[in-house]
Structures are given as C-alpha cells and as structure tokens.
Design a protein around this motif. Structure first.
Motif, PDB file in Angstrom:
ATOM      1  N   GLU A 173       0.833  -1.218   0.000  1.00 41.67           N
ATOM      2  CA  GLU A 173       0.000   0.000   0.000  1.00 41.67           C
ATOM      3  C   GLU A 173       0.866   1.265   0.000  1.00 41.67           C
ATOM      4  O   GLU A 173       1.838   1.350   0.751  1.00 41.67           O
ATOM      5  N   GLY A 174       0.480   2.228  -0.800  1.00 44.22           N
ATOM      6  CA  GLY A 174       1.177   3.502  -0.772  1.00 44.22           C
ATOM      7  C   GLY A 174       2.429   3.554  -1.630  1.00 44.22           C
ATOM      8  O   GLY A 174       3.048   4.603  -1.781  1.00 44.22           O
ATOM      9  N   LEU A 175       2.835   2.410  -2.170  1.00 34.07           N
ATOM     10  CA  LEU A 175       4.012   2.376  -3.051  1.00 34.07           C
ATOM     11  C   LEU A 175       3.564   2.206  -4.497  1.00 34.07           C
ATOM     12  O   LEU A 175       2.621   1.467  -4.766  1.00 34.07           O
ATOM     13  N   ASP A 176       4.259   2.886  -5.427  1.00 33.40           N
ATOM     14  CA  ASP A 176       3.966   2.611  -6.834  1.00 33.40           C
ATOM     15  C   ASP A 176       5.269   2.403  -7.594  1.00 33.40           C
ATOM     16  O   ASP A 176       6.329   2.885  -7.182  1.00 33.40           O
ATOM     17  N   ALA A 177       5.165   1.674  -8.720  1.00 31.96           N
ATOM     18  CA  ALA A 177       6.343   1.207  -9.449  1.00 31.96           C
ATOM     19  C   ALA A 177       7.207   2.359  -9.955  1.00 31.96           C
ATOM     20  O   ALA A 177       8.433   2.301  -9.897  1.00 31.96           O
ATOM     21  N   VAL A 178       6.562   3.397 -10.451  1.00 28.69           N
ATOM     22  CA  VAL A 178       7.330   4.492 -11.043  1.00 28.69           C
ATOM     23  C   VAL A 178       8.138   5.232  -9.982  1.00 28.69           C
ATOM     24  O   VAL A 178       9.337   5.513 -10.165  1.00 28.69           O
ATOM     25  N   SER A 179       7.516   5.519  -8.837  1.00 27.07           N
ATOM     26  CA  SER A 179       8.251   6.195  -7.757  1.00 27.07           C
ATOM     27  C   SER A 179       9.374   5.307  -7.239  1.00 27.07           C
ATOM     28  O   SER A 179      10.489   5.767  -6.983  1.00 27.07           O
ATOM     29  N   PHE A 180       9.065   4.015  -7.087  1.00 22.75           N
ATOM     30  CA  PHE A 180      10.069   3.072  -6.609  1.00 22.75           C
ATOM     31  C   PHE A 180      11.279   3.054  -7.549  1.00 22.75           C
ATOM     32  O   PHE A 180      12.434   3.140  -7.124  1.00 22.75           O
ATOM     33  N   ALA A 181      11.010   2.938  -8.875  1.00 23.52           N
ATOM     34  CA  ALA A 181      12.102   2.874  -9.856  1.00 23.52           C
ATOM     35  C   ALA A 181      12.903   4.175  -9.870  1.00 23.52           C
ATOM     36  O   ALA A 181      14.133   4.156 -10.028  1.00 23.52           O
ATOM     37  N   ARG A 182      12.203   5.298  -9.665  1.00 26.55           N
ATOM     38  CA  ARG A 182      12.922   6.582  -9.649  1.00 26.55           C
ATOM     39  C   ARG A 182      13.840   6.667  -8.426  1.00 26.55           C
ATOM     40  O   ARG A 182      15.000   7.049  -8.538  1.00 26.55           O
ATOM     41  N   ALA A 216      23.213 -11.043 -13.184  1.00 27.30           N
ATOM     42  CA  ALA A 216      24.449 -10.500 -13.762  1.00 27.30           C
ATOM     43  C   ALA A 216      25.478 -10.096 -12.710  1.00 27.30           C
ATOM     44  O   ALA A 216      26.665  -9.985 -13.013  1.00 27.30           O
ATOM     45  N   LEU A 217      25.040  -9.864 -11.469  1.00 32.43           N
ATOM     46  CA  LEU A 217      25.971  -9.339 -10.454  1.00 32.43           C
ATOM     47  C   LEU A 217      26.454 -10.419  -9.487  1.00 32.43           C
ATOM     48  O   LEU A 217      25.671 -11.252  -9.039  1.00 32.43           O
ATOM     49  N   PRO A 218      27.729 -10.373  -9.119  1.00 34.20           N
ATOM     50  CA  PRO A 218      28.245 -11.258  -8.066  1.00 34.20           C
ATOM     51  C   PRO A 218      27.546 -10.939  -6.729  1.00 34.20           C
ATOM     52  O   PRO A 218      27.062  -9.808  -6.535  1.00 34.20           O
ATOM     53  N   PRO A 219      27.499 -11.925  -5.799  1.00 33.53           N
ATOM     54  CA  PRO A 219      26.688 -11.782  -4.586  1.00 33.53           C
ATOM     55  C   PRO A 219      26.935 -10.489  -3.795  1.00 33.53           C
ATOM     56  O   PRO A 219      25.974  -9.866  -3.346  1.00 33.53           O
ATOM     57  N   GLU A 220      28.185 -10.085  -3.665  1.00 34.03           N
ATOM     58  CA  GLU A 220      28.448  -8.917  -2.828  1.00 34.03           C
ATOM     59  C   GLU A 220      27.823  -7.652  -3.419  1.00 34.03           C
ATOM     60  O   GLU A 220      27.156  -6.875  -2.720  1.00 34.03           O
ATOM     61  N   GLN A 221      28.008  -7.475  -4.739  1.00 24.38           N
ATOM     62  CA  GLN A 221      27.401  -6.313  -5.400  1.00 24.38           C
ATOM     63  C   GLN A 221      25.876  -6.403  -5.390  1.00 24.38           C
ATOM     64  O   GLN A 221      25.178  -5.399  -5.246  1.00 24.38           O
ATOM     65  N   LEU A 222      25.398  -7.642  -5.542  1.00 25.01           N
ATOM     66  CA  LEU A 222      23.950  -7.851  -5.555  1.00 25.01           C
ATOM     67  C   LEU A 222      23.337  -7.452  -4.211  1.00 25.01           C
ATOM     68  O   LEU A 222      22.291  -6.788  -4.152  1.00 25.01           O
ATOM     69  N   ARG A 223      24.022  -7.846  -3.124  1.00 30.06           N
ATOM     70  CA  ARG A 223      23.536  -7.466  -1.780  1.00 30.06           C
ATOM     71  C   ARG A 223      23.499  -5.957  -1.633  1.00 30.06           C
ATOM     72  O   ARG A 223      22.539  -5.386  -1.113  1.00 30.06           O
ATOM     73  N   ASP A 224      24.547  -5.313  -2.114  1.00 27.09           N
ATOM     74  CA  ASP A 224      24.601  -3.851  -2.040  1.00 27.09           C
ATOM     75  C   ASP A 224      23.454  -3.236  -2.843  1.00 27.09           C
ATOM     76  O   ASP A 224      22.742  -2.337  -2.365  1.00 27.09           O
ATOM     77  N   ALA A 225      23.266  -3.749  -4.069  1.00 26.64           N
ATOM     78  CA  ALA A 225      22.222  -3.197  -4.948  1.00 26.64           C
ATOM     79  C   ALA A 225      20.835  -3.384  -4.330  1.00 26.64           C
ATOM     80  O   ALA A 225      20.009  -2.457  -4.333  1.00 26.64           O
ATOM     81  N   ILE A 226      20.582  -4.558  -3.772  1.00 31.63           N
ATOM     82  CA  ILE A 226      19.235  -4.814  -3.245  1.00 31.63           C
ATOM     83  C   ILE A 226      19.019  -4.076  -1.915  1.00 31.63           C
ATOM     84  O   ILE A 226      17.909  -3.625  -1.626  1.00 31.63           O
ATOM     85  N   ALA A 227      20.088  -3.913  -1.166  1.00 30.63           N
ATOM     86  CA  ALA A 227      19.959  -3.076   0.041  1.00 30.63           C
ATOM     87  C   ALA A 227      19.538  -1.657  -0.352  1.00 30.63           C
ATOM     88  O   ALA A 227      18.693  -1.029   0.302  1.00 30.63           O
ATOM     89  N   ARG A 228      20.096  -1.181  -1.453  1.00 34.26           N
ATOM     90  CA  ARG A 228      19.700   0.163  -1.924  1.00 34.26           C
ATOM     91  C   ARG A 228      18.230   0.174  -2.356  1.00 34.26           C
ATOM     92  O   ARG A 228      17.546   1.190  -2.213  1.00 34.26           O
ATOM     93  N   LEU A 229      17.762  -0.955  -2.926  1.00 36.84           N
ATOM     94  CA  LEU A 229      16.342  -1.024  -3.289  1.00 36.84           C
ATOM     95  C   LEU A 229      15.470  -0.935  -2.037  1.00 36.84           C
ATOM     96  O   LEU A 229      14.373  -0.359  -2.069  1.00 36.84           O
ATOM     97  N   GLY A 230      15.970  -1.504  -0.936  1.00 38.74           N
ATOM     98  CA  GLY A 230      15.242  -1.379   0.329  1.00 38.74           C
ATOM     99  C   GLY A 230      15.111   0.084   0.740  1.00 38.74           C
ATOM    100  O   GLY A 230      14.027   0.552   1.131  1.00 38.74           O
ATOM    101  N   GLU A 231      16.205   0.811   0.596  1.00 38.00           N
ATOM    102  CA  GLU A 231      16.164   2.260   0.900  1.00 38.00           C
ATOM    103  C   GLU A 231      15.209   2.972  -0.043  1.00 38.00           C
ATOM    104  O   GLU A 231      14.466   3.877   0.364  1.00 38.00           O
ATOM    105  N   ALA A 232      15.242   2.556  -1.307  1.00 40.18           N
ATOM    106  CA  ALA A 232      14.351   3.182  -2.294  1.00 40.18           C
ATOM    107  C   ALA A 232      12.891   2.937  -1.924  1.00 40.18           C
ATOM    108  O   ALA A 232      12.050   3.855  -2.022  1.00 40.18           O
ATOM    109  N   ALA A 233      12.581   1.725  -1.464  1.00 37.49           N
ATOM    110  CA  ALA A 233      11.202   1.417  -1.070  1.00 37.49           C
ATOM    111  C   ALA A 233      10.773   2.294   0.104  1.00 37.49           C
ATOM    112  O   ALA A 233       9.674   2.874   0.108  1.00 37.49           O
ATOM    113  N   SER A 234      11.659   2.414   1.081  1.00 38.69           N
ATOM    114  CA  SER A 234      11.314   3.243   2.244  1.00 38.69           C
ATOM    115  C   SER A 234      11.103   4.697   1.829  1.00 38.69           C
ATOM    116  O   SER A 234      10.152   5.357   2.269  1.00 38.69           O
TER     117      SER A 234
END
Lengths: 400, 400
Positions: A338-347, A378-396
């Motif tokens: 709720e309250g999240l949308d794809a375009v804002s998340f991607a931005r 495409a990304l090795p685990p360490e970079q992938l963890r970093d990237a997805i952690a940033r997605l967590g920040e993006a969601a918040s």
C-alpha cells in the motif's frame, strides 16, 4: 539535402511513413548506464565459455569451411536440429530434426511464430504479466492481445476460461506462456495446472507457444515436464534458446513442434536462414564435452546469487514489498505494498544507482502499477547485496 | 496425441491458423539437388576466407569475450557500424555510426524496413522484374505491390510516373530497387536515370530502398554513385551485405540511412539485435588487412566466370535467347524468343541436370513467362561452360 537542392526528408516526413502497428509498441528494452543494472535479463559475464567457443568456431571452419560460410537454408543446420530434437525425446515421444527450426535467438523465434500465424484481426492470449518481447512480436503483426491474470502458480486456468467466454472477436489463435521460471513473475507452473491448461487449449483450438528460455537453470531441482512433452508434441510450439546456458551473443534460438507446424514456420522465414557458422560453432561446443559441467557451474553461480538476492530482499524490504523466491530463471517479481507505486520506486532506485523495471511494461493491456522486476543474475553476490539493500532504501523513501 | 487421448492438431488444423498474408507468398528459394545449380545466387565456395575468419573469431573472443558473447543491442556493434559509415562518406557527405544499423543479412534488413514502414493498405513500388525476397518481405506485412517495368538501364522513370498517375490507393511509401547489378535483370542504372528517379521519389514522398547486395563485385570498372550518395543520404535507405564479398553464412547485412530513419528501424527490431560475436568477427576480418586483396581476387574469379558464361551462352543460344552481358552481380537474365516459355525451358534444363529459375518468380504481379534467371558465380569456368551448353540444348528442345 537532395539533388534538387532541398530535401523533403526531415524527421517528420520519416515519422509520417511509420507502419501503423509500430505505433502501438513499447520501445525494445536496452541496457542501463546506472552503476547496478537489475533491469536487463543478462547472464553472468565471467562464466561465458569464450575459449571453448573460439576452439569450436575454429573446428567448424576447419572441418567444412564452405558449409559453415554458405547459406545454410531456412530451417537451419540439420545436425544441430537433431541434437536439440534428441533432448526432447521421452519414453512416450520420439521426434527428429524435422521437428526443429533454428532462429536468431528466441525473440526471433517468437517473431517467426507471429509471422506464420498472426495478422490483423487475430487474437493471442498472454499472461498478465508476461514477457514484453512477446507483446511486441504479436502486436507488430496487428494482433489483439487478451491478457489473463497469473498467480504464484502461473497463468490461471479459471481466468483463461473466463477470458475465452467473455471474448467476442474471432477465436484466439495462440496462447503464449512461460510455464517454467516465468519472466517476469518467476513462477513455475505445477503439473496439474499444466495438464488443465493443455486441456483447455485443445478444446478451444488454441496453439500453445511455450517459451522455455530459462530451461536448464534449475536451482531447486528439475521442474515439471514441459507442456510440449505432456502434449506429446501436438499443439505446442516450444521455444528454446542457447542464450541462457551458452551465450546471449550467439543469437541462437529454436522452435520445436510437429513437423507440419515447423513447415509453416520455415515457409514464413524472411531472412534466408540464420547463420550456419553460428550453428556449427554451437554444435561443436555442445559436443566438445564441457557443456554439462558448464551448466552445473551456472546453476551453482545462480543459486548463490538467487539466495543472496532473496535473503537481502527479505531484510531490506520488510513488510513494504512481497515476493515469491523463484526456483530458477532470472527474476524477483516485486509486489509493492500500500502507498508504493512502481514508477516512484524505480525513480528512487535510479537515484541510488540501481536500474529496475517498472511493472506496466509486462502487461499487454493494463496493470503492473505496483509491480517491479528485479533481474539478479548478472551481479556477483556482494554487489547484488549492495544493490538490493539500496532497493530497500528506495522502497522506504518511496513509501514516505 | 494430447493428454486427453485424442489430438485435434492434425495438419489441417495447423494450416487453418496460418496468417492470411502468408498465403499470398511464394515459397522461399532453396538450393537445387541437380548436378549444376544455376538457380541460387550463391558465391564461389573455394575462395571463402575461412582461415582468416577463424583467426578473426579467435581474436574477437580473446580481446573482449563478454562483449562478443553478450547481447550487443538492437542497432549492432558500434565500431563495425562506424567502419561501414566511413565507406559511405564522400566529398559532399559525412555520416557516422548513427547512420547504420546491422541486420542478419540484407534479406533481414528488408524485413526490418518492411516492419518499420509497411502495413495493410500500404503500397510499395518494385521493379518488374525484381528480387523475390523483397516481394515476400513487403507482402508479409500486408502491403500491396505496384510494379514498374524495367529496361536494360533499370527501372523506367516514364513507367514509374505512369504507374503513380494510375494508382488510386493511398500514396505509395517505398520504392525498392537494385540500381547496380540488378537481381535478376543484371542491369546497372546510368547516372542520369538515377538522378531522374531521385527527383520523382522526392516529389512523391517515396522513400527509396536501394538494395546494393552486389556492391564491390565490379567486373567492368566502378558503377555510377549510389542513390544514397547522390541524395546526400536523404530519403534513401541503403541496404548492404557482407554476403557477397565475405560470406553468406555469416548472415550480416545492414541499412545505411539518415539517423532519424535508422531510429525507426532500430525501434522496429524484434530479435534483440543480431550477433555481436559475428559483428566482431567480421570487423576483425575487415581490419586484418586481407579484405581488399580478397575482393580483387573475387573480381578476377567472377570476371572469368562471367566471360565464360556470356561467351558460351552466345554460342549455345544463337537467336533463340537474348540477354545483356552484366557488368557485375551474379545473373544472366534470359529473354526467350518466340515459341519458348520459361516453364518448358526450365523443365528441359532440369532434364539435362541444370537448375535455373523461371521468370515469373521475379514479378510481383504478372510477367516473366518468357524470362529465365541463370546464376553463374558458383561454378568454375569449365563446369559453367558445360552447364550453359546444356541450357542451349534445353532451349532447342523447348523450341521444337
């Protein structure tokens, strides 16, 4: 400027000539320039078997230079077709090279299928969501797309029956789906649903297009049998590719189907066939002995990355975003809360250096406003963890 | 048999689903099993640069394995596009890699052009005769073909004006032609007619598709400048290929045009781009230093064969059959005399072990009943003389 001194050929003049069907298409997907590209479904680069492919190319050119470098026919190199056919033979089904045709990647196989079977006024059924390349290929021929909701087990048979009952146009011709490791949803269809869908398709004269682009990349053991195998090769056009287990850059895909369907696909070819140089190189590589170990290695690589992606995503998203861990394929399909949308998340993700794809691209008609696709291979685990952690920040950030 | 025990998928069921536009197409061309194949436009096999291509492939894979083996984008490998663009720069025209897009052979380039610009209700103009691959590519998109008679100097401007005046449908969009070493007629259009056609096309808003598949194989010195060059790159989609000067088996073709037209072609791609492995291999080969000497060698080989074909044909046919000796390309285009027809001629030729192509295949609408295409490049002079002598016997037999 033309010979007459003034040219009428400005950008507007070119644009005015564009084919009508093209105006309905989304742009083709492309690579991102951001630090972390979780947008494109691109395999791991470090594990590509470049040395083995170079050796295979040299052998192919040495053994039959004129064969490798001269038109190889619309259907493609017979020994490679035979190799592919053999992998589809089961206890109840024996097929040969006349059941296979080779294309320039599985995207081109879908275009070839669309050329053979779809025209203006025709209808095809796709999942909601589904692979955008299929949407483009079918629309480019003027077909209308009927979309059917998916759940965690793939395309819903009850929703398919509803859509068929509600449809008032001419009988739909094709049913396109990715039953195993779906793009984008990541789902794998259980056996019972596969059989149910085959039954519905048979009753309604729907030719099934089974896209199995992620075949072989099994991270949690083998998936259920293919629709092609369950249907004993009848009424199913099975689309495969060397992109995910060998290399995307070879542009080798294929369709496996009953010989009478293959003949239509070969007839519909407009490219004088795909490259016999590539066909022979790939067959030499496949026969070289290292292929099975290579696929095992890929499974281990992708299993580690999938686990890293899933674990990090659970921590990073908390209750804001839901997803089902995939048993194979390349994607996490996010359901935004709720309250999240794809375009804002991607931005918000892009601002943090991470490219992801907003959900609406995967819907032929409407939907996806609260979905996002994340490609993790495409990304090795360490970079992938970093990237997805940033997605967590993006969601918040997008939620606040 | 399907899971339900009976399959509805017999041949008639598949055939009933075939796309309407496909039903209007002639079959794609294929190789002949006869002793002498003068049917297919296939280059000499012995001179293919296989060793150099193997070395080029190895270098491409060694220098950038991930680049060569990963999706290269819809437009194609930039350094190869730049190499091609450079060859189109003249005193009055400078273009860059954004004016080029790479396809899987020039046949696929024509399919790409058709996808971008043609749909049902659209019209395109072609020569009578013309290349059957263009007829198929344009018809497969639902376009109507208007054909314009050719003479020994190519497509006739007066007949084009007549056809445009007589046409009652929506304004035609494309004008397709092979001004240099035409397939099948062998004609090369003189400079004055090129300029006249460009003027007519500009006035009528016709985008020219200039197919230059036989570029470089000049047997009697350089031809007039390309339409693309004369038009300073405006309003012309120039289609080229590596098939005739490097190898057909690579499946590498391209379109050169104004960047705004190229953008439409790239947008219309449905195959996720052609193979970067092939692109890099070809560029390595082209840069390897042997290419120009190779083309010179090809010219000498084809000049000898053309001369053998022309000389033998003059002796063998006498007054029964006329033709214009071509200055390049791959074909003798036969005009059969009174009492001869293409089908009887081809049948008599086949009985003597020689495959040739009856004229009607090269006409979008009607014509060609007294034409036959003879492709002479694949056979060494001695075999070619034997094959064409047999065609002389076939002509005599068909005439009696």
């Amino acid at each position: 400027m033309g010979t007459s001194g003034t040219s009428p050929w400005n950008e507007a003049a070119i644009e005015a000539l564009v084919a009508p069907f093209l105006r309905d298409l989304a742009p083709p997907t492309s690579l991102s320039v951001l630090q972390y590209d979780l947008n494109a479904g691109v395999p791991d680069r470090a594990s590509l078997p470049a040395t083995e492919i170079a050796e295979a190319a040299a052998r192919a050119l040495r053994d039959d230079p004129a064969g490798a470098l001269t038109y190889g026919g619309n259907q493609g190199y017979e020994p490679l077709r035979a190799w592919i056919a053999e992998r589809h033979c089961t206890e109840g089904l024996t097929i040969g090279s006349d059941s296979v045709t080779l294309c320039s990647g599985s995207a081109h196989a879908l275009d070839n299928i669309a050329a053979a079977f779809l025209g203006p006024g025709d209808a095809a059924i796709v999942g909601a969501p589904t692979y955008p390349g299929a949407i483009r290929a079918f629309r480019a021929r003027g077909a209308t797309l009927i979309d059917v909701p998916q759940d965690a087990a793939g395309l819903r048979p009850d929703a398919l029956l509803e859509a068929l009952a509600a449809w008032e146009g001419p009988a739909p011709k094709l049913l396109y789906l990715i039953p195993t490791y779906d793009n984008p949803s990541g789902s794998t269809m259980p056996l019972a649903r596969r059989e149910e869908l085959l039954g519905i398709a048979g009753e309604h004269g729907l030719l099934i297009v089974e896209d199995d682009a992620y075949a072989g990349l099994d991270l949690d053991g083998p998936p259920p049998p293919s629709l092609f195998s369950l249907a004993r090769g009848q009424g199913v056009l099975y689309v495969g590719t060397a992109s995910k287990t060998v290399a995307t850059g070879l542009r080798l895909g294929w369709t496996v189907a009953a010989p009478e369907a293959i003949r239509q696909l070969v007839f519909a070819r407009l490219d004088n066939g795909a490259s016999p140089f590539v066909h022979r190189t790939v067959l030499e590589y496949l026969r070289g002995g290292g292929y099975h170990a290579h696929v095992e290695r890929l499974r281990a690589i992708y299993r580690e990355r999938r686990d890293a992606a899933v674990e990090t995503a659970r921590e990073a998203f908390g209750d804001l975003v839901r997803f089902h861990p995939p048993a194979g394929g390349f994607y996490l399909w996010l359901h935004l809360g709720e309250g999240l949308d794809a375009v804002s998340f991607a931005r918000e993700a892009a601002e943090r250096g991470v490219a992801v794809t907003p959900g609406p691209l995967y819907f032929a008609n409407e939907g996806g406003e609260r979905n996002v696709r994340v490609a993790w291979p495409a990304l090795p685990p360490e970079q992938l963890r970093d990237a997805i952690a940033r997605l967590g920040e993006a969601a918040s950030a997008a939620a606040s």
